[in-house]
Design a protein around this motif. Structure first.
Motif, PDB file in Angstrom:
ATOM      1  N   GLU A  71      46.859   8.564  20.940  1.00  0.00           N
ATOM      2  CA  GLU A  71      47.006   8.715  19.500  1.00  0.00           C
ATOM      3  C   GLU A  71      47.007  10.195  19.094  1.00  0.00           C
ATOM      4  N   GLU A  72      46.264  11.036  19.801  1.00  0.00           N
ATOM      5  CA  GLU A  72      46.205  12.466  19.466  1.00  0.00           C
ATOM      6  C   GLU A  72      47.315  13.273  20.131  1.00  0.00           C
ATOM      7  N   GLY A  73      48.133  12.661  21.017  1.00  0.00           N
ATOM      8  CA  GLY A  73      49.268  13.353  21.626  1.00  0.00           C
ATOM      9  C   GLY A  73      48.953  14.069  22.918  1.00  0.00           C
ATOM     10  N   PHE A  74      47.805  13.861  23.523  1.00  0.00           N
ATOM     11  CA  PHE A  74      47.481  14.518  24.784  1.00  0.00           C
ATOM     12  C   PHE A  74      48.008  13.727  25.989  1.00  0.00           C
ATOM     13  N   VAL A  75      48.306  12.435  25.842  1.00  0.00           N
ATOM     14  CA  VAL A  75      48.797  11.575  26.920  1.00  0.00           C
ATOM     15  C   VAL A  75      50.031  10.844  26.414  1.00  0.00           C
ATOM     16  N   HIS A  76      51.090  10.820  27.247  1.00  0.00           N
ATOM     17  CA  HIS A  76      52.323  10.092  26.952  1.00  0.00           C
ATOM     18  C   HIS A  76      52.707   9.288  28.190  1.00  0.00           C
ATOM     19  N   GLU A  77      53.285   8.113  27.961  1.00  0.00           N
ATOM     20  CA  GLU A  77      53.698   7.223  29.058  1.00  0.00           C
ATOM     21  C   GLU A  77      55.108   6.720  28.780  1.00  0.00           C
ATOM     22  N   ARG A  78      55.818   6.450  29.865  1.00  0.00           N
ATOM     23  CA  ARG A  78      57.112   5.759  29.759  1.00  0.00           C
ATOM     24  C   ARG A  78      57.327   4.992  31.053  1.00  0.00           C
ATOM     25  N   VAL A  88      58.557   2.000  37.712  1.00  0.00           N
ATOM     26  CA  VAL A  88      57.453   2.935  37.798  1.00  0.00           C
ATOM     27  C   VAL A  88      57.038   3.336  36.387  1.00  0.00           C
ATOM     28  N   THR A  89      55.794   3.767  36.262  1.00  0.00           N
ATOM     29  CA  THR A  89      55.241   4.250  34.995  1.00  0.00           C
ATOM     30  C   THR A  89      54.907   5.726  35.141  1.00  0.00           C
ATOM     31  N   GLN A  90      55.519   6.539  34.321  1.00  0.00           N
ATOM     32  CA  GLN A  90      55.267   7.972  34.333  1.00  0.00           C
ATOM     33  C   GLN A  90      54.251   8.319  33.251  1.00  0.00           C
ATOM     34  N   GLN A  91      53.263   9.156  33.604  1.00  0.00           N
ATOM     35  CA  GLN A  91      52.228   9.599  32.675  1.00  0.00           C
ATOM     36  C   GLN A  91      52.264  11.124  32.581  1.00  0.00           C
ATOM     37  N   LEU A  92      52.224  11.623  31.371  1.00  0.00           N
ATOM     38  CA  LEU A  92      52.239  13.058  31.110  1.00  0.00           C
ATOM     39  C   LEU A  92      50.941  13.428  30.402  1.00  0.00           C
ATOM     40  N   VAL A  93      50.181  14.364  30.989  1.00  0.00           N
ATOM     41  CA  VAL A  93      48.924  14.840  30.423  1.00  0.00           C
ATOM     42  C   VAL A  93      49.098  16.321  30.098  1.00  0.00           C
ATOM     43  N   SER A  94      48.777  16.719  28.866  1.00  0.00           N
ATOM     44  CA  SER A  94      48.926  18.116  28.429  1.00  0.00           C
ATOM     45  C   SER A  94      47.638  18.585  27.785  1.00  0.00           C
ATOM     46  N   ASN A  95      47.462  19.927  27.766  1.00  0.00           N
ATOM     47  CA  ASN A  95      46.262  20.490  27.149  1.00  0.00           C
ATOM     48  C   ASN A  95      46.452  20.764  25.672  1.00  0.00           C
ATOM     49  N   VAL A  96      47.669  20.523  25.150  1.00  0.00           N
ATOM     50  CA  VAL A  96      47.953  20.664  23.720  1.00  0.00           C
ATOM     51  C   VAL A  96      48.639  19.391  23.252  1.00  0.00           C
ATOM     52  N   PRO A  97      48.486  19.010  22.009  1.00  0.00           N
ATOM     53  CA  PRO A  97      49.161  17.811  21.522  1.00  0.00           C
ATOM     54  C   PRO A  97      50.678  17.988  21.523  1.00  0.00           C
ATOM     55  N   LEU A  98      51.418  16.933  21.953  1.00  0.00           N
ATOM     56  CA  LEU A  98      52.879  16.913  21.978  1.00  0.00           C
ATOM     57  C   LEU A  98      53.355  15.679  21.228  1.00  0.00           C
ATOM     58  N   ASN A  99      54.535  15.828  20.577  1.00  0.00           N
ATOM     59  CA  ASN A  99      55.129  14.655  19.932  1.00  0.00           C
ATOM     60  C   ASN A  99      55.993  13.906  20.938  1.00  0.00           C
ATOM     61  N   ALA A 100      56.589  12.770  20.496  1.00  0.00           N
ATOM     62  CA  ALA A 100      57.350  11.926  21.417  1.00  0.00           C
ATOM     63  C   ALA A 100      58.583  12.633  21.945  1.00  0.00           C
ATOM     64  N   ALA A 101      59.273  13.412  21.121  1.00  0.00           N
ATOM     65  CA  ALA A 101      60.486  14.091  21.570  1.00  0.00           C
ATOM     66  C   ALA A 101      60.162  15.164  22.604  1.00  0.00           C
ATOM     67  N   GLU A 102      59.119  15.930  22.363  1.00  0.00           N
ATOM     68  CA  GLU A 102      58.744  16.959  23.323  1.00  0.00           C
ATOM     69  C   GLU A 102      58.301  16.339  24.646  1.00  0.00           C
ATOM     70  N   ALA A 103      57.575  15.242  24.579  1.00  0.00           N
ATOM     71  CA  ALA A 103      57.135  14.591  25.811  1.00  0.00           C
ATOM     72  C   ALA A 103      58.313  14.009  26.574  1.00  0.00           C
ATOM     73  N   ALA A 104      59.301  13.406  25.881  1.00  0.00           N
ATOM     74  CA  ALA A 104      60.462  12.840  26.561  1.00  0.00           C
ATOM     75  C   ALA A 104      61.295  13.932  27.222  1.00  0.00           C
ATOM     76  N   LYS A 105      61.384  15.117  26.620  1.00  0.00           N
ATOM     77  CA  LYS A 105      62.143  16.210  27.215  1.00  0.00           C
ATOM     78  C   LYS A 105      61.472  16.705  28.508  1.00  0.00           C
ATOM     79  N   ILE A 106      60.145  16.762  28.497  1.00  0.00           N
ATOM     80  CA  ILE A 106      59.430  17.200  29.698  1.00  0.00           C
ATOM     81  C   ILE A 106      59.504  16.154  30.805  1.00  0.00           C
ATOM     82  N   LEU A 107      59.363  14.870  30.429  1.00  0.00           N
ATOM     83  CA  LEU A 107      59.426  13.803  31.435  1.00  0.00           C
ATOM     84  C   LEU A 107      60.828  13.682  32.012  1.00  0.00           C
TER      85      LEU A 107
END
Length: 340
Positions: A71-78, A88-107
């Motif tokens: 909910e705070e944007g530190f973890v994203h899954e797809r 497969v399930t990909q998990q992205l963990v960041s030290n700063v909050p990210l929105n869905a678009a930024e997380a999808a670009k990194i994944l």
């Protein structure tokens, strides 16, 4: 007053923002899970569930911490399908909050890690050897055709179906007469066990009583039959309606008076035994009936004939001729002397 003392670690340390550690909406389990993941070396593929096990975070606490981090944007899954058809399930963990678009670009720049890469060559499936012959498509024209001339089976002739008879019309339900209804309405006054007859059963009981009345039973006989069927040992009747239905279900034949039966059906009186047939009842003054064996046409016993007051006269029985027997007394009367 509190004092703080810091010693910089020489190795194996991570830098985190104070905003991450002091986040107002993250629980201690969420902060521990996030900092544990961020402290892992580069290239580590440890999922969040494994990190929670190593950090001694329970299942419910892990679910709550993961939801807060998402909910705070530190973890994203797809979830996506990799090579070989594996999901497969990909998990992205960041030290700063990210929105869905930024997380999808990194994944999108991350390689898809499939489980087949971890399988050792010893257990990996071997190369398939093709079967002999060219592959042929399966037939799509249904069942194979058969020559009807070659079919020599003879099925037995089906029996002729007889037309089903018309169902009998359902009997018309007739209303019970007023006499049956009155008798059923008076049953609660017949016994205390019959005070709780359901009102919904009165029509059914009235129809049963109608059958008894039609068979020739009187209302008094029906009431007597019901009273005989009630328990006489003090057992309470919890379902009087069911008990009455049981007592009135079978209708016995009504008793016929003996006078109405023909003479051939009336029971013939049994003849007395042969040793009693020769005896005659004395017509004298006796407290109880006295039998004696007559020698002729006398109607008095020897005791009455031998009494002093008795007078022997010649007697001719009604409808008979004078007999030559000794005189027979017609009456036998005497006076007893009473004391005093």
């Amino acid at each position: 007053m509190i004092y703080r003392h810091h010693i910089a670690p020489p190795r194996a340390f991570s830098q985190f923002s104070h905003d991450l550690i002091r986040h107002p909406r993250l629980s201690s389990d969420a902060v521990r899970l996030l900092t544990w993941q961020l402290s892992l070396p580069d290239g580590a593929r440890e999922p969040l569930s494994r990190t929670a096990e190593r950090a001694r975070i329970g299942a419910c606490a892990f679910t709550r911490a993961k939801r807060q981090l998402k909910e705070e944007g530190f973890v994203h899954e797809r979830r996506l399908q990799g090579p070989g058809g594996h999901w497969v399930t990909q998990q992205l963990v960041s030290n700063v909050p990210l929105n869905a678009a930024e997380a999808a670009k990194i994944l999108g720049r991350m390689p898809v890690h499939t489980p087949s890469a971890d399988v050792s060559p010893q257990v990996a499936p071997s190369r398939r050897i093709p079967a002999v012959g060219a592959p042929t498509p399966p037939p799509t024209d249904g069942y194979p055709r058969k020559d009807p001339g070659e079919n020599t089976s003879h099925r037995p002739a089906e029996p002729e179906q007889k037309p089903e008879p018309d169902p009998e019309p359902a009997p018309k339900t007739t209303e019970p007469p007023e006499a049956a209804r009155s008798l059923v309405a008076a049953l609660p006054h017949l016994s205390p066990d019959l005070r709780r007859i359901p009102r919904g059963m009165q029509d059914e009981l009235a129809r049963l009583v109608t059958r008894w009345l039609t068979a020739g039973h009187t209302p008094a006989a029906i009431r007597t039959h019901i009273l005989r069927g009630l328990p006489d040992d003090g057992t309470p009747v919890h379902r009087p309606g069911g008990l009455l239905r049981y007592l009135l279900q079978d209708v016995p034949p009504a008793p016929t008076p003996a006078s109405s039966a023909p003479a051939s059906e009336q029971p013939t009186p049994t003849s007395p035994p042969s040793r009693l047939a020769a005896l005659r009842e004395c017509e004298g003054d006796h407290v109880q009936a006295t039998l004696f064996r007559p020698t002729g046409d006398e109607i008095l016993c020897p005791r009455c004939l031998g009494s002093p007051p008795a007078r022997a006269v010649r007697h001719q029985r009604p409808g008979g001729a004078p007999t030559g027997q000794p005189a027979v007394a017609t009456t036998c009367s005497y006076t007893r002397s009473m004391p005093g």
